[in-house]
Design a protein around this motif. Structure first.
Motif, PDB file in Angstrom:
ATOM      1  N   GLU A 176       0.832  -1.204   0.000  1.00  0.00           N
ATOM      2  CA  GLU A 176       0.000   0.000   0.000  1.00  0.00           C
ATOM      3  C   GLU A 176       0.870   1.259   0.000  1.00  0.00           C
ATOM      4  O   GLU A 176       0.572   2.254  -0.675  1.00  0.00           O
ATOM      5  CB  GLU A 176      -0.933  -0.010   1.222  1.00  0.00           C
ATOM      6  CG  GLU A 176      -1.786   1.231   1.284  1.00  0.00           C
ATOM      7  CD  GLU A 176      -3.062   1.073   2.105  1.00  0.00           C
ATOM      8  OE1 GLU A 176      -3.324  -0.033   2.611  1.00  0.00           O
ATOM      9  OE2 GLU A 176      -3.781   2.068   2.211  1.00  0.00           O
ATOM     10  N   ASP A 240      -7.074  -3.291  -3.163  1.00  0.00           N
ATOM     11  CA  ASP A 240      -6.234  -4.097  -2.287  1.00  0.00           C
ATOM     12  C   ASP A 240      -6.800  -5.519  -2.179  1.00  0.00           C
ATOM     13  O   ASP A 240      -8.006  -5.708  -2.262  1.00  0.00           O
ATOM     14  CB  ASP A 240      -6.201  -3.443  -0.904  1.00  0.00           C
ATOM     15  CG  ASP A 240      -4.944  -3.798  -0.135  1.00  0.00           C
ATOM     16  OD1 ASP A 240      -4.119  -4.560  -0.677  1.00  0.00           O
ATOM     17  OD2 ASP A 240      -4.779  -3.309   0.993  1.00  0.00           O
ATOM     18  N   ARG A 359       5.824  -4.638   8.560  1.00  0.00           N
ATOM     19  CA  ARG A 359       4.810  -4.281   9.548  1.00  0.00           C
ATOM     20  C   ARG A 359       5.136  -4.910  10.899  1.00  0.00           C
ATOM     21  O   ARG A 359       5.004  -4.280  11.939  1.00  0.00           O
ATOM     22  CB  ARG A 359       3.425  -4.716   9.088  1.00  0.00           C
ATOM     23  CG  ARG A 359       2.365  -4.270  10.103  1.00  0.00           C
ATOM     24  CD  ARG A 359       0.976  -4.768   9.825  1.00  0.00           C
ATOM     25  NE  ARG A 359       0.362  -4.171   8.665  1.00  0.00           N
ATOM     26  CZ  ARG A 359       0.150  -4.805   7.527  1.00  0.00           C
ATOM     27  NH1 ARG A 359       0.532  -6.068   7.406  1.00  0.00           N
ATOM     28  NH2 ARG A 359      -0.432  -4.211   6.529  1.00  0.00           N
TER      29      ARG A 359
HETATM   30 MG   LIG Z   1      -2.085  -3.754   2.390  1.00  0.00          MG
END
Ligand SMILES: [Mg+2]
Ligand SMILES: Nc1ncnc2c1ncn2[C@@H]1O[C@H](COP(=O)(O)OP(=O)(O)OP(=O)(O)O)[C@@H](O)[C@H]1O
Length: 449
Positions: A176, A240, A359
Protein backbone atom coordinates in the motif's frame (compact mmCIF):
# COMPACT_ATOMS: atom_id res chain seq x y z
CA UNK A 1 -16.64 11.61 -11.62
CA UNK A 2 -17.13 14.37 -9.13
CA UNK A 3 -20.09 16.52 -10.12
CA UNK A 4 -20.15 20.23 -9.76
CA UNK A 5 -23.20 22.39 -10.33
CA UNK A 6 -22.55 26.06 -11.05
CA UNK A 7 -25.50 28.39 -10.58
CA UNK A 8 -25.03 31.96 -11.75
CA UNK A 9 -27.03 34.27 -13.97
CA UNK A 10 -23.95 35.76 -15.60
CA UNK A 11 -22.95 33.69 -18.58
CA UNK A 12 -19.22 34.60 -18.48
CA UNK A 13 -18.95 33.46 -14.86
CA UNK A 14 -20.67 30.14 -15.56
CA UNK A 15 -18.52 29.58 -18.57
CA UNK A 16 -15.20 30.41 -16.94
CA UNK A 17 -15.88 28.22 -13.91
CA UNK A 18 -17.01 25.43 -16.20
CA UNK A 19 -13.88 25.63 -18.31
CA UNK A 20 -11.52 25.91 -15.41
CA UNK A 21 -13.01 23.15 -13.27
CA UNK A 22 -13.49 20.76 -16.21
CA UNK A 23 -9.80 21.04 -16.87
CA UNK A 24 -9.24 20.01 -13.26
CA UNK A 25 -11.18 16.85 -13.96
CA UNK A 26 -14.62 17.66 -12.59
CA UNK A 27 -17.84 17.18 -14.48
CA UNK A 28 -19.40 20.60 -14.46
CA UNK A 29 -23.09 21.39 -14.97
CA UNK A 30 -24.60 24.84 -15.04
CA UNK A 31 -27.87 26.61 -14.35
CA UNK A 32 -28.83 30.28 -14.49
CA UNK A 33 -31.96 30.47 -12.38
CA UNK A 34 -33.16 28.99 -9.11
CA UNK A 35 -35.81 26.87 -10.75
CA UNK A 36 -33.39 25.47 -13.28
CA UNK A 37 -30.81 24.82 -10.57
CA UNK A 38 -33.28 22.88 -8.41
CA UNK A 39 -34.28 20.72 -11.36
CA UNK A 40 -30.67 19.90 -12.18
CA UNK A 41 -29.81 19.38 -8.55
CA UNK A 42 -32.58 16.78 -8.21
CA UNK A 43 -31.23 14.83 -11.14
CA UNK A 44 -27.57 15.09 -10.35
CA UNK A 45 -27.22 15.22 -6.56
CA UNK A 46 -23.87 16.90 -7.10
CA UNK A 47 -21.11 16.70 -4.53
CA UNK A 48 -20.56 20.43 -4.75
CA UNK A 49 -22.71 23.39 -5.81
CA UNK A 50 -21.32 26.82 -6.53
CA UNK A 51 -24.22 29.16 -5.96
CA UNK A 52 -24.58 32.86 -6.64
CA UNK A 53 -26.41 34.79 -3.96
CA UNK A 54 -28.33 37.06 -6.31
CA UNK A 55 -30.34 35.25 -8.93
CA UNK A 56 -33.02 36.62 -11.27
CA UNK A 57 -35.84 34.61 -9.72
CA UNK A 58 -34.96 35.00 -6.06
CA UNK A 59 -32.23 34.69 -3.47
CA UNK A 60 -29.54 32.01 -3.49
CA UNK A 61 -30.38 31.56 0.18
CA UNK A 62 -33.68 29.97 -0.73
CA UNK A 63 -32.02 27.72 -3.26
CA UNK A 64 -29.57 26.69 -0.55
CA UNK A 65 -32.37 25.70 1.80
CA UNK A 66 -34.25 23.81 -0.88
CA UNK A 67 -31.16 21.93 -2.03
CA UNK A 68 -30.24 20.88 1.47
CA UNK A 69 -33.76 19.61 1.99
CA UNK A 70 -33.31 17.44 -1.11
CA UNK A 71 -29.84 16.09 -0.39
CA UNK A 72 -28.12 17.37 2.68
CA UNK A 73 -24.67 15.99 1.87
CA UNK A 74 -24.03 18.37 -1.03
CA UNK A 75 -21.52 21.03 -0.17
CA UNK A 76 -22.75 24.42 -1.21
CA UNK A 77 -20.30 27.22 -1.86
CA UNK A 78 -21.79 30.69 -2.19
CA UNK A 79 -20.47 33.32 -4.59
CA UNK A 80 -20.65 36.65 -2.86
CA UNK A 81 -19.91 40.27 -3.59
CA UNK A 82 -18.69 42.69 -0.97
CA UNK A 83 -22.12 44.28 -0.43
CA UNK A 84 -23.62 40.83 0.21
CA UNK A 85 -21.76 40.21 3.47
CA UNK A 86 -24.89 40.09 5.63
CA UNK A 87 -26.48 37.56 3.32
CA UNK A 88 -23.28 35.55 3.26
CA UNK A 89 -23.27 35.27 7.01
CA UNK A 90 -26.88 34.18 6.87
CA UNK A 91 -25.94 31.54 4.25
CA UNK A 92 -23.20 30.18 6.50
CA UNK A 93 -25.69 29.99 9.36
CA UNK A 94 -28.04 28.04 7.11
CA UNK A 95 -25.37 25.49 6.40
CA UNK A 96 -23.51 26.73 3.33
CA UNK A 97 -20.10 25.09 3.25
CA UNK A 98 -18.10 28.20 2.44
CA UNK A 99 -18.14 31.26 0.23
CA UNK A 100 -15.90 32.76 -2.40
CA UNK A 101 -15.64 36.38 -3.46
CA UNK A 102 -16.34 38.07 -6.72
CA UNK A 103 -14.27 38.66 -8.76
CA UNK A 104 -13.38 35.01 -8.67
CA UNK A 105 -9.85 33.88 -8.05
CA UNK A 106 -9.02 30.58 -9.73
CA UNK A 107 -6.78 29.29 -6.94
CA UNK A 108 -9.24 30.17 -4.23
CA UNK A 109 -12.00 28.49 -6.21
CA UNK A 110 -10.06 25.29 -6.71
CA UNK A 111 -8.96 25.09 -3.11
CA UNK A 112 -12.44 25.70 -1.76
CA UNK A 113 -13.94 23.06 -4.05
CA UNK A 114 -11.23 20.53 -3.10
CA UNK A 115 -11.84 21.11 0.60
CA UNK A 116 -15.57 20.77 0.07
CA UNK A 117 -15.08 17.42 -1.65
CA UNK A 118 -12.96 16.07 1.17
CA UNK A 119 -15.59 17.17 3.60
CA UNK A 120 -18.27 15.52 1.45
CA UNK A 121 -16.43 12.20 1.58
CA UNK A 122 -16.01 12.45 5.31
CA UNK A 123 -19.71 13.06 5.78
CA UNK A 124 -20.72 10.24 3.48
CA UNK A 125 -18.61 7.96 5.61
CA UNK A 126 -15.83 7.34 3.22
CA UNK A 127 -13.19 7.66 5.85
CA UNK A 128 -10.37 10.13 5.37
CA UNK A 129 -8.01 7.15 5.40
CA UNK A 130 -9.28 6.39 1.93
CA UNK A 131 -8.71 9.91 0.75
CA UNK A 132 -5.33 11.23 0.05
CA UNK A 133 -3.86 14.33 1.41
CA UNK A 134 -1.09 12.63 3.24
CA UNK A 135 2.10 14.48 3.81
CA UNK A 136 4.92 13.35 1.61
CA UNK A 137 7.16 12.00 4.34
CA UNK A 138 4.38 9.78 5.63
CA UNK A 139 4.89 7.76 2.51
CA UNK A 140 8.63 7.58 2.87
CA UNK A 141 9.95 4.23 1.77
CA UNK A 142 13.04 3.14 3.63
CA UNK A 143 15.67 0.78 2.25
CA UNK A 144 18.87 1.00 0.30
CA UNK A 145 19.26 -2.63 -0.64
CA UNK A 146 19.64 -3.53 -4.29
CA UNK A 147 16.14 -5.01 -4.48
CA UNK A 148 14.66 -1.82 -3.10
CA UNK A 149 16.56 0.28 -5.61
CA UNK A 150 14.87 -1.69 -8.35
CA UNK A 151 11.53 -0.91 -6.73
CA UNK A 152 12.33 2.82 -6.74
CA UNK A 153 13.04 2.64 -10.45
CA UNK A 154 9.67 1.03 -11.06
CA UNK A 155 7.95 3.70 -8.98
CA UNK A 156 9.78 6.37 -10.96
CA UNK A 157 8.56 4.86 -14.20
CA UNK A 158 4.99 4.28 -13.02
CA UNK A 159 4.44 7.76 -11.68
CA UNK A 160 4.93 9.21 -15.14
CA UNK A 161 2.04 7.36 -16.72
CA UNK A 162 -1.35 5.98 -15.82
CA UNK A 163 -0.73 2.36 -16.73
CA UNK A 164 -2.47 -0.28 -14.62
CA UNK A 165 -0.07 -1.86 -12.17
CA UNK A 166 -0.07 -4.89 -9.92
CA UNK A 167 1.89 -4.94 -6.70
CA UNK A 168 2.57 -8.30 -5.17
CA UNK A 169 4.39 -9.33 -2.04
CA UNK A 170 3.86 -11.00 1.29
CA UNK A 171 1.82 -9.30 3.96
CA UNK A 172 3.47 -6.23 5.47
CA UNK A 173 6.03 -5.71 2.71
CA UNK A 174 4.74 -2.22 1.92
CA UNK A 175 2.39 -2.74 -1.02
CA UNK A 176 0.00 0.00 0.00
CA UNK A 177 2.89 2.30 0.80
CA UNK A 178 4.28 1.83 -2.70
CA UNK A 179 0.87 2.42 -4.28
CA UNK A 180 0.49 5.68 -2.38
CA UNK A 181 3.95 6.71 -3.34
CA UNK A 182 3.28 6.17 -7.03
CA UNK A 183 0.19 8.32 -6.71
CA UNK A 184 1.89 11.04 -4.70
CA UNK A 185 4.79 11.28 -7.11
CA UNK A 186 2.53 11.57 -10.15
CA UNK A 187 1.19 14.75 -11.75
CA UNK A 188 -2.24 13.70 -10.47
CA UNK A 189 -1.15 13.69 -6.84
CA UNK A 190 -3.75 16.30 -5.92
CA UNK A 191 -6.55 14.10 -7.12
CA UNK A 192 -8.01 11.46 -4.82
CA UNK A 193 -6.31 8.23 -3.81
CA UNK A 194 -9.13 5.89 -2.94
CA UNK A 195 -8.72 2.44 -1.43
CA UNK A 196 -10.98 -0.48 -2.17
CA UNK A 197 -10.09 -3.46 -0.01
CA UNK A 198 -11.71 -6.56 -1.45
CA UNK A 199 -11.16 -8.50 1.77
CA UNK A 200 -12.78 -5.93 4.05
CA UNK A 201 -16.23 -5.87 2.47
CA UNK A 202 -18.79 -8.68 2.62
CA UNK A 203 -19.25 -10.32 -0.76
CA UNK A 204 -22.80 -9.11 -1.22
CA UNK A 205 -21.78 -5.47 -0.95
CA UNK A 206 -18.59 -5.63 -2.99
CA UNK A 207 -20.19 -4.68 -6.27
CA UNK A 208 -22.02 -1.67 -4.91
CA UNK A 209 -18.95 -0.53 -2.99
CA UNK A 210 -16.93 -0.63 -6.16
CA UNK A 211 -19.43 0.62 -8.71
CA UNK A 212 -21.96 2.45 -6.53
CA UNK A 213 -25.66 1.88 -6.55
CA UNK A 214 -28.92 3.54 -7.43
CA UNK A 215 -31.52 4.28 -4.82
CA UNK A 216 -33.68 1.19 -4.36
CA UNK A 217 -31.24 -1.15 -6.15
CA UNK A 218 -31.49 -3.56 -3.23
CA UNK A 219 -32.96 -3.68 0.27
CA UNK A 220 -31.19 -1.06 2.29
CA UNK A 221 -30.23 1.08 -0.69
CA UNK A 222 -32.12 4.06 0.68
CA UNK A 223 -30.09 6.56 -1.28
CA UNK A 224 -28.01 6.42 -4.39
CA UNK A 225 -24.34 6.20 -3.56
CA UNK A 226 -21.22 6.60 -5.61
CA UNK A 227 -18.82 3.68 -5.69
CA UNK A 228 -15.11 3.79 -5.12
CA UNK A 229 -14.42 4.11 -8.83
CA UNK A 230 -16.48 7.26 -8.96
CA UNK A 231 -14.88 8.65 -5.82
CA UNK A 232 -11.44 8.10 -7.27
CA UNK A 233 -12.41 10.47 -10.08
CA UNK A 234 -9.32 11.16 -12.13
CA UNK A 235 -7.08 10.01 -9.32
CA UNK A 236 -5.98 6.53 -8.31
CA UNK A 237 -8.10 3.60 -7.24
CA UNK A 238 -6.07 1.19 -5.14
CA UNK A 239 -7.67 -2.25 -5.24
CA UNK A 240 -6.23 -4.10 -2.29
CA UNK A 241 -6.32 -7.89 -1.86
CA UNK A 242 -7.57 -8.25 -5.41
CA UNK A 243 -7.16 -12.03 -5.12
CA UNK A 244 -10.20 -12.06 -2.82
CA UNK A 245 -12.52 -10.71 -5.48
CA UNK A 246 -15.21 -13.27 -6.36
CA UNK A 247 -15.23 -14.54 -9.94
CA UNK A 248 -18.35 -12.69 -11.05
CA UNK A 249 -16.87 -9.39 -9.99
CA UNK A 250 -13.55 -10.25 -11.57
CA UNK A 251 -15.44 -10.25 -14.85
CA UNK A 252 -16.99 -6.88 -14.15
CA UNK A 253 -13.68 -5.40 -13.13
CA UNK A 254 -12.13 -6.69 -16.33
CA UNK A 255 -14.93 -5.07 -18.32
CA UNK A 256 -14.22 -1.80 -16.60
CA UNK A 257 -10.48 -2.03 -17.22
CA UNK A 258 -11.07 -2.66 -20.90
CA UNK A 259 -13.69 -0.02 -21.56
CA UNK A 260 -13.27 2.41 -18.68
CA UNK A 261 -17.03 2.28 -18.43
CA UNK A 262 -19.30 0.84 -15.79
CA UNK A 263 -22.78 0.98 -14.34
CA UNK A 264 -23.94 1.53 -10.81
CA UNK A 265 -25.82 -1.41 -9.32
CA UNK A 266 -29.44 -0.93 -10.39
CA UNK A 267 -28.43 1.88 -12.72
CA UNK A 268 -29.20 2.17 -16.41
CA UNK A 269 -26.74 4.74 -17.61
CA UNK A 270 -23.18 3.99 -18.53
CA UNK A 271 -20.67 5.93 -16.49
CA UNK A 272 -17.14 6.69 -17.52
CA UNK A 273 -14.05 6.99 -15.41
CA UNK A 274 -10.43 7.61 -16.14
CA UNK A 275 -9.11 6.64 -12.71
CA UNK A 276 -5.80 4.87 -12.61
CA UNK A 277 -5.88 1.37 -11.18
CA UNK A 278 -3.23 -0.07 -8.92
CA UNK A 279 -4.03 -3.50 -7.54
CA UNK A 280 -2.26 -5.43 -4.81
CA UNK A 281 -2.28 -8.94 -3.47
CA UNK A 282 -0.27 -11.20 -1.21
CA UNK A 283 -1.60 -14.26 -2.99
CA UNK A 284 -0.04 -16.11 -5.86
CA UNK A 285 -2.38 -15.03 -8.65
CA UNK A 286 -0.67 -17.18 -11.26
CA UNK A 287 -1.41 -20.21 -9.12
CA UNK A 288 -4.97 -19.05 -8.63
CA UNK A 289 -5.31 -18.75 -12.40
CA UNK A 290 -4.15 -22.38 -12.65
CA UNK A 291 -6.72 -23.38 -10.06
CA UNK A 292 -9.37 -21.37 -11.95
CA UNK A 293 -10.14 -19.21 -8.94
CA UNK A 294 -8.75 -16.12 -10.65
CA UNK A 295 -9.47 -15.16 -14.24
CA UNK A 296 -6.43 -15.38 -16.47
CA UNK A 297 -7.56 -12.50 -18.68
CA UNK A 298 -7.93 -10.23 -15.65
CA UNK A 299 -4.58 -11.33 -14.31
CA UNK A 300 -2.81 -10.35 -17.54
CA UNK A 301 -4.77 -7.12 -17.77
CA UNK A 302 -3.76 -6.13 -14.23
CA UNK A 303 -0.13 -6.98 -14.50
CA UNK A 304 0.62 -4.75 -17.45
CA UNK A 305 3.34 -3.65 -15.11
CA UNK A 306 4.02 -5.57 -11.96
CA UNK A 307 6.13 -4.86 -8.93
CA UNK A 308 7.09 -7.59 -6.53
CA UNK A 309 8.12 -6.42 -3.11
CA UNK A 310 10.79 -8.51 -1.44
CA UNK A 311 10.14 -10.07 1.94
CA UNK A 312 12.12 -8.46 4.73
CA UNK A 313 14.22 -11.58 5.25
CA UNK A 314 15.66 -11.04 1.78
CA UNK A 315 16.85 -7.54 2.55
CA UNK A 316 18.21 -7.81 6.06
CA UNK A 317 20.74 -5.07 5.28
CA UNK A 318 17.82 -2.62 5.43
CA UNK A 319 16.90 -3.49 9.02
CA UNK A 320 19.18 -0.89 10.50
CA UNK A 321 17.63 1.97 8.55
CA UNK A 322 14.12 0.68 9.05
CA UNK A 323 14.59 0.48 12.80
CA UNK A 324 15.93 4.05 12.92
CA UNK A 325 12.98 5.15 10.79
CA UNK A 326 10.40 3.50 13.06
CA UNK A 327 12.01 4.81 16.23
CA UNK A 328 11.80 8.30 14.80
CA UNK A 329 8.31 7.76 13.43
CA UNK A 330 6.86 6.43 16.68
CA UNK A 331 8.47 9.23 18.67
CA UNK A 332 6.87 11.76 16.34
CA UNK A 333 3.47 10.16 15.86
CA UNK A 334 2.82 8.45 19.17
CA UNK A 335 4.62 10.92 21.39
CA UNK A 336 6.86 8.27 22.86
CA UNK A 337 10.51 8.58 23.77
CA UNK A 338 13.15 8.51 21.10
CA UNK A 339 14.94 5.28 21.91
CA UNK A 340 18.37 3.90 21.26
CA UNK A 341 19.22 0.21 20.98
CA UNK A 342 21.50 -1.81 23.17
CA UNK A 343 24.39 -3.41 21.30
CA UNK A 344 23.44 -6.67 19.73
CA UNK A 345 19.83 -5.74 19.07
CA UNK A 346 20.28 -5.25 15.33
CA UNK A 347 22.05 -8.60 15.04
CA UNK A 348 19.23 -10.23 16.96
CA UNK A 349 16.65 -8.62 14.69
CA UNK A 350 18.46 -10.00 11.67
CA UNK A 351 17.87 -13.51 12.95
CA UNK A 352 14.12 -13.26 13.23
CA UNK A 353 12.09 -14.91 10.43
CA UNK A 354 9.88 -11.81 9.85
CA UNK A 355 6.87 -13.57 8.47
CA UNK A 356 4.95 -10.33 9.06
CA UNK A 357 7.70 -8.38 7.27
CA UNK A 358 8.11 -4.63 7.72
CA UNK A 359 4.81 -4.28 9.55
CA UNK A 360 5.93 -6.83 12.12
CA UNK A 361 9.22 -4.99 12.55
CA UNK A 362 7.40 -1.71 13.02
CA UNK A 363 5.17 -3.26 15.67
CA UNK A 364 8.07 -4.80 17.52
CA UNK A 365 9.85 -1.46 17.62
CA UNK A 366 6.77 0.37 18.85
CA UNK A 367 6.10 -2.30 21.50
CA UNK A 368 9.71 -2.29 22.66
CA UNK A 369 9.76 1.50 22.86
CA UNK A 370 6.57 1.63 24.89
CA UNK A 371 7.68 -1.04 27.34
CA UNK A 372 11.17 0.24 27.99
CA UNK A 373 11.55 2.18 31.23
CA UNK A 374 14.60 4.18 30.20
CA UNK A 375 15.67 5.41 26.81
CA UNK A 376 17.32 2.22 25.70
CA UNK A 377 15.71 -0.84 24.18
CA UNK A 378 17.41 -3.72 25.96
CA UNK A 379 18.36 -6.92 24.22
CA UNK A 380 16.48 -9.01 26.79
CA UNK A 381 13.29 -7.05 26.34
CA UNK A 382 13.59 -7.41 22.59
CA UNK A 383 14.24 -11.12 22.88
CA UNK A 384 11.13 -11.46 24.96
CA UNK A 385 9.02 -9.67 22.39
CA UNK A 386 10.42 -11.58 19.45
CA UNK A 387 9.96 -14.99 20.95
CA UNK A 388 6.45 -14.29 22.17
CA UNK A 389 5.35 -12.01 19.45
CA UNK A 390 2.52 -14.11 18.18
CA UNK A 391 1.09 -14.51 21.64
CA UNK A 392 2.38 -11.27 23.05
CA UNK A 393 -0.27 -10.76 25.66
CA UNK A 394 0.80 -9.37 28.98
CA UNK A 395 0.44 -11.71 32.01
CA UNK A 396 -2.82 -13.59 32.02
CA UNK A 397 -3.92 -12.17 35.36
CA UNK A 398 -3.47 -8.58 34.36
CA UNK A 399 -6.59 -6.76 33.16
CA UNK A 400 -6.90 -7.35 29.45
CA UNK A 401 -8.71 -5.44 26.79
CA UNK A 402 -11.26 -7.10 24.55
CA UNK A 403 -8.89 -6.98 21.61
CA UNK A 404 -6.15 -8.69 23.64
CA UNK A 405 -8.53 -11.49 24.51
CA UNK A 406 -9.66 -11.72 20.91
CA UNK A 407 -6.08 -11.87 19.71
CA UNK A 408 -5.22 -14.75 22.06
CA UNK A 409 -8.37 -16.62 21.16
CA UNK A 410 -7.98 -16.24 17.40
CA UNK A 411 -4.36 -17.33 17.70
CA UNK A 412 -5.25 -20.36 19.82
CA UNK A 413 -7.88 -21.50 17.34
CA UNK A 414 -5.52 -21.07 14.40
CA UNK A 415 -2.85 -23.09 16.16
CA UNK A 416 -5.36 -25.79 17.02
CA UNK A 417 -6.22 -26.30 13.34
CA UNK A 418 -2.62 -25.96 12.13
CA UNK A 419 -3.46 -22.63 10.50
CA UNK A 420 -6.13 -24.00 8.20
CA UNK A 421 -7.87 -20.62 7.88
CA UNK A 422 -11.08 -21.92 6.35
CA UNK A 423 -11.46 -24.30 9.24
CA UNK A 424 -10.58 -21.66 11.82
CA UNK A 425 -13.05 -19.18 10.31
CA UNK A 426 -15.80 -21.80 10.64
CA UNK A 427 -15.01 -22.44 14.29
CA UNK A 428 -14.86 -18.73 15.02
CA UNK A 429 -18.05 -18.19 13.00
CA UNK A 430 -16.52 -15.34 11.04
CA UNK A 431 -15.88 -14.98 7.32
CA UNK A 432 -12.55 -15.82 5.81
CA UNK A 433 -11.82 -12.19 4.89
CA UNK A 434 -12.61 -11.12 8.45
CA UNK A 435 -10.25 -13.76 9.76
CA UNK A 436 -7.55 -12.56 7.38
CA UNK A 437 -8.08 -9.02 8.61
CA UNK A 438 -7.69 -10.14 12.21
CA UNK A 439 -4.53 -12.08 11.42
CA UNK A 440 -3.20 -8.96 9.80
CA UNK A 441 -4.30 -6.58 12.54
CA UNK A 442 -2.89 -8.72 15.32
CA UNK A 443 0.15 -9.82 13.31
CA UNK A 444 -0.44 -13.45 14.07
CA UNK A 445 2.07 -15.90 12.70
CA UNK A 446 2.28 -19.67 13.11
CA UNK A 447 4.37 -20.64 16.14
CA UNK A 448 6.07 -23.53 14.35
CA UNK A 449 7.60 -21.35 11.64
MG1 LIG B 1 -2.09 -3.75 2.39
N1 LIG C 1 10.10 0.11 2.97
C1 LIG C 1 9.37 0.60 3.97
N2 LIG C 1 9.77 1.72 4.60
C2 LIG C 1 9.07 2.24 5.62
N3 LIG C 1 7.93 1.72 6.08
C3 LIG C 1 7.48 0.61 5.51
C4 LIG C 1 8.15 0.00 4.41
N4 LIG C 1 7.46 -1.08 4.02
C5 LIG C 1 6.39 -1.16 4.82
N5 LIG C 1 6.38 -0.13 5.72
C6 LIG C 1 5.39 0.11 6.77
O1 LIG C 1 4.91 -1.15 7.18
C7 LIG C 1 3.50 -1.14 7.36
C8 LIG C 1 2.84 -2.11 6.42
O2 LIG C 1 2.94 -1.67 5.08
P1 LIG C 1 1.75 -1.83 4.03
O3 LIG C 1 0.44 -1.62 4.71
O4 LIG C 1 2.05 -0.99 2.87
O5 LIG C 1 1.93 -3.38 3.71
P2 LIG C 1 1.11 -4.33 2.72
O6 LIG C 1 2.09 -4.99 1.85
O7 LIG C 1 0.01 -3.55 2.09
O8 LIG C 1 0.55 -5.41 3.74
P3 LIG C 1 -0.78 -6.35 3.64
O9 LIG C 1 -0.57 -7.33 2.53
O10 LIG C 1 -0.82 -7.03 4.96
O11 LIG C 1 -1.91 -5.42 3.41
C9 LIG C 1 3.07 0.30 7.13
O12 LIG C 1 3.02 0.98 8.36
C10 LIG C 1 4.17 0.85 6.26
O13 LIG C 1 4.28 2.23 6.42
Amino acid sequence: MIKLLVVDDEHPIRESIQMFMSEKGYTVYTASTIEESIARFKNLTPEVVILDIRLPDGSGLDALTRMHALYSFSKIIMITAFQDMETTIEAMKRGAYDYIHKPLDADELEKTVNDAIISFYEDTKITPKNMTRIAYNESEIVGKSRVMKEIYKMIGMLCQNRVTALITGETGTGKELVARRIHLSSPDCKRPFVTFDCSAVVDTLLESELFGHKKGAFTGAVNSRPGRIELAGDGTLFIDEVGELPLNLQGKLLGFLERKEYMRVGGKSILKSRCRIIAATNRDLAKMVGAKTFRGDLYYRLKVVSITLPPLRQRLSDINNLVAHFIEKSARELGIKQMTLQDGCIERLKHHPWTGNVRELENIIVAASIRSRGNVILLDALEDLLSHHAVSIEGTNAPRSLSQVEKTHVFAILESVKWNKTHAAKILKISLPTLRKKIQTYHLTPSHE
